[in-house]
Design an enzyme around this catalytic site. Structure first.
Site, PDB file in Angstrom:
ATOM      1  N   GLU A   1     -10.625  22.630  -0.268  1.00 55.12           N
ATOM      2  CA  GLU A   1     -10.715  23.798  -1.134  1.00 55.12           C
ATOM      3  C   GLU A   1     -10.459  25.005  -0.234  1.00 55.12           C
ATOM      4  O   GLU A   1     -11.351  25.488   0.452  1.00 55.12           O
ATOM      5  CB  GLU A   1     -12.091  23.898  -1.794  1.00 55.12           C
TER       6      GLU A   1
ATOM      7  N   ASP B   1     -15.608  21.638   0.852  1.00 55.18           N
ATOM      8  CA  ASP B   1     -15.885  22.924   0.218  1.00 55.18           C
ATOM      9  C   ASP B   1     -15.688  24.077   1.194  1.00 55.18           C
ATOM     10  O   ASP B   1     -15.981  23.966   2.383  1.00 55.18           O
ATOM     11  CB  ASP B   1     -17.336  22.920  -0.284  1.00 55.18           C
TER      12      ASP B   1
END
Length: 634
Positions: free
Chosen positions: A367, A314
């Site tokens: 990401e 993330d």
């Protein structure tokens, strides 16, 4: 009760590796371990707290009394406190009471290496083990093939707390999900699930992205072994498991990692590098060896002990840049005068090197929303070493295009064609993630223009385009049946919508698209290579039509794809074809079983020796309204 007995699981080599930041199985040493010493059962505790003056274990076994069970500091300047406490067992609640050498600060902390935590809002750690008999041998043996980059990779992104709820809005347990969710993912044809963070987190509105228990599956849904059952059953059905992993930041909750021993132990001491202004959270000190070892050990832990098949990392962009979300004066350039966070870049490279060198058949996915180069290229080539990267630019451009009324689309076709100018610079995954259906962004179906029929036709078109575009795929839960409301983490998806034909049609479409993707090698064998894609015509702006070829290893299995981005049926629409033969329509998003109008090419169509689109052969097709049609050579 007997006090602490001097004992250690550490060797001198362990300590050397830890200090050097090269110990990647720290969870085998630090934390709470059920062991036997001289015939006596109990728990060995070890915690890193180099600035501590004293560390004691407090818990339900000693009425949370500090000083009753003081750990011993090691003599080797490692900063590790350890000791064996007899006669305590699995299920014991505990924390560390730490008296700091800094200004007399006293902290009471959960164990950073706890395997299990109390159910929030309670914050204690729980003595536990990882005993479990796995039944996924077949999956693990074949995983390298199933998880390869030249195989179908269609991901269903799930937030466990809101996928489906029981009566009275109760969470489903891991064990209930092991029945319901596994059956559903199998039925809809996804190859993988991605779980939004399941590591323990204190605050539900964070969706799990603010972690306090990095080594513990959240107790909201059951015990650690219950989560193993969920992963195991997915594997037994041939479905891979990706875990969201958050090395980018952590909350400053009193029981968490922040100011752990009264010092900036895990977070960077310079607030310009150690505090995240967007999320009001703390940022790891990636330049500190012991912190790097903690994080990489954590990644290894989930792959080793929970059989995870991949980690989606993330907020990578926030880790790469020193000026991320910071104004002038709020950040300091690196030693070369640049904005790149060199410590973080070095950490990410090492993380990927460790993962790929120690685990066969896993993938790491970044990401990452910027144009940082070579995110998914090997570190040996100067890349960050990820297996894949989310194609955020494609997602934003595509949704921007689809939100336009169809009459205006002819002026904006470049929003779609632009993706092919950079589609093969990285190994891209195409995501329609949770971030696109919250905070006023509306659900995907309500991003679509037109009346109800056109909205659903546009959504079917969007998905058909996504599944025939190069790259792997990711859909957030609810998108597969046209969820109408924005995602709400506090309640179930709107499953009642499946009683309506348009919504059940979307679910059937996604199931068939997943099966199409898995059945035709041209859609996946070269999904990261320019060799796998060829434009037929991208310049028919006036009609808002695009056509292209998807290619695999066998030229005879190539597919022709035609997209009609308006609701006008195109009769006798001619496209160039590379060879003589017959085309057979194998997929049509306007099929009546999906809620479409049923327009299509119901019989095979023969090519003619008529030059068109720069090719020697061509064919005339019927293009259904707002549709993607896919053809193979008969």
């Amino acid at each position: 009760m007997t006090k602490v007995i001097a004992h250690s699981l550490f060797t001198d080599f362990d300590i050397d590796l830890f200090k050097a930041g090269k110990h990647f199985k720290l969870y085998e040493k630090l934390g709470a371990h059920l062991i036997e010493v001289n015939g006596v059962k109990g728990v060995y505790f070890a915690v890193w707290a180099p600035t501590a003056q004293s560390v004691s274990v407090v818990g339900d076994f000693n009425y949370w009394t500090q000083g009753e069970h003081n750990l011993n500091v090691r003599w080797d300047s490692s900063g590790i406190w350890e000791g064996f406490i007899p006669d305590i067992s699995k299920g014991t609640l505990y924390k560390y009471k730490i008296h700091s050498n800094i200004n007399g600060v006293v902290t009471e902390k959960a164990d950073p290496f706890a395997l299990y935590c109390e159910k929030p809002p309670h914050t204690a750690s729980v003595v536990w083990d990882l005993d479990y008999k796995w039944k996924d041998e077949k999956w693990m043996q074949n995983r390298k093939d199933k998880n390869a980059l030249d195989k179908p990779y269609s991901v269903y992104e799930v937030h466990l707390g809101s996928w489906r709820r029981a009566d009275h809005n109760r969470f489903l347990s891991y064990l209930e999900l092991a029945d319901d969710l596994v059956k559903y993912v199998k039925e809809t044809g996804f190859t993988h699930v991605e779980f939004m963070p399941i590591m323990e987190y204190p605050y539900d509105p964070s969706w799990g992205y603010q972690l306090t228990g990095y080594f513990a599956p959240t107790s909201r849904f059951g015990k650690p072994q219950d989560f193993m059952v969920l992963v195991d059953k997915l594997h037994q059905e041939g479905i891979g498991v990706i875990l969201d992993w958050v090395p980018s930041h952590f909350p400053d909750d009193a029981h968490g990692l922040g100011y752990f021993d009264g010092s900036h132990l895990y977070e960077h001491p310079d607030r310009r590098k150690g505090y995240h202004p967007d999320w009001k959270s703390l940022v790891f000190n990636y330049g500190r060896n012991e912190v790097r070892a903690f994080l990489i050990s954590n990644a290894v832990f989930w792959l080793q002990n929970y059989h995870a098949d991949g980690l989606r990392v993330d907020a990578v962009a926030s880790m790469l840049y020193l000026d991320y979300s910071r104004k002038d004066g709020e950040w300091e350039a690196n030693i070369y005068g640049g904005r790149e966070n060199l410590d973080s870049i070095s950490f990410l490279k090492e993380f990927n090197e460790v993962i790929y060198s120690n685990f066969d058949g896993v993938q790491t996915i970044a990401e990452e929303s910027t144009s940082f180069p070579m995110v998914s290229k090997p570190t040996s080539f100067g890349g960050l070493g990820f297996g894949m990267k989310w194609m955020m630019g494609w997602m934003h451009d595509t949704l921007k295009y689809f939100q336009k009324e169809t009459v205006y689309r002819k002026y904006h076709q470049n929003d779609l064609t632009f993706s092919m100018t950079y589609a093969f610079t990285e190994n891209f995954m195409l995501p329609f993630s949770h971030d696109e259906v919250v905070y006023g962004k509306e659900s995907l179906i309500y991003k679509m223009p037109g009346d109800e029929w056109q909205r659903f036709a546009n959504l079917r078109l969007l998905y058909g385009y996504m599944f025939t575009h190069p790259g792997t795929k990711l859909l957030f839960m609810g998108a597969e049946f046209g969820q109408t409301g924005e995602w709400n983490f506090e309640q179930s998806l709107d499953w009642h919508l499946l009683q309506y034909d348009f919504h059940s049609g979307i679910k059937t479409l996604i199931t068939d698209l997943n099966n199409l993707y898995k059945s035709y090698p041209a859609l996946y064998e070269k999904q990261f290579s320019a060799e796998g894609f060829e434009w037929i015509n991208y310049s028919d702006h006036q009609n808002a039509v695009m056509s292209y070829i998807r290619k695999g290893n066998n030229e005879n299995e190539n597919l022709i794809v035609v997209c009609n981005f308006t609701q006008v049926v195109r009769e006798n629409y001619r496209i160039g074809i590379p060879k003589k033969g017959k085309l057979r329509e194998i997929f049509n998003t306007d099929n009546s079983i999906y809620g479409g109008s049923g327009v299509g090419n119901h019989h095979s169509v023969e090519t003619k020796a008529f030059k068109y689109d720069g090719r020697d052969f061509s064919v005339e097709l019927i293009l259904p309204p707002l549709s993607v049609t896919v053809y193979s050579f008969a």
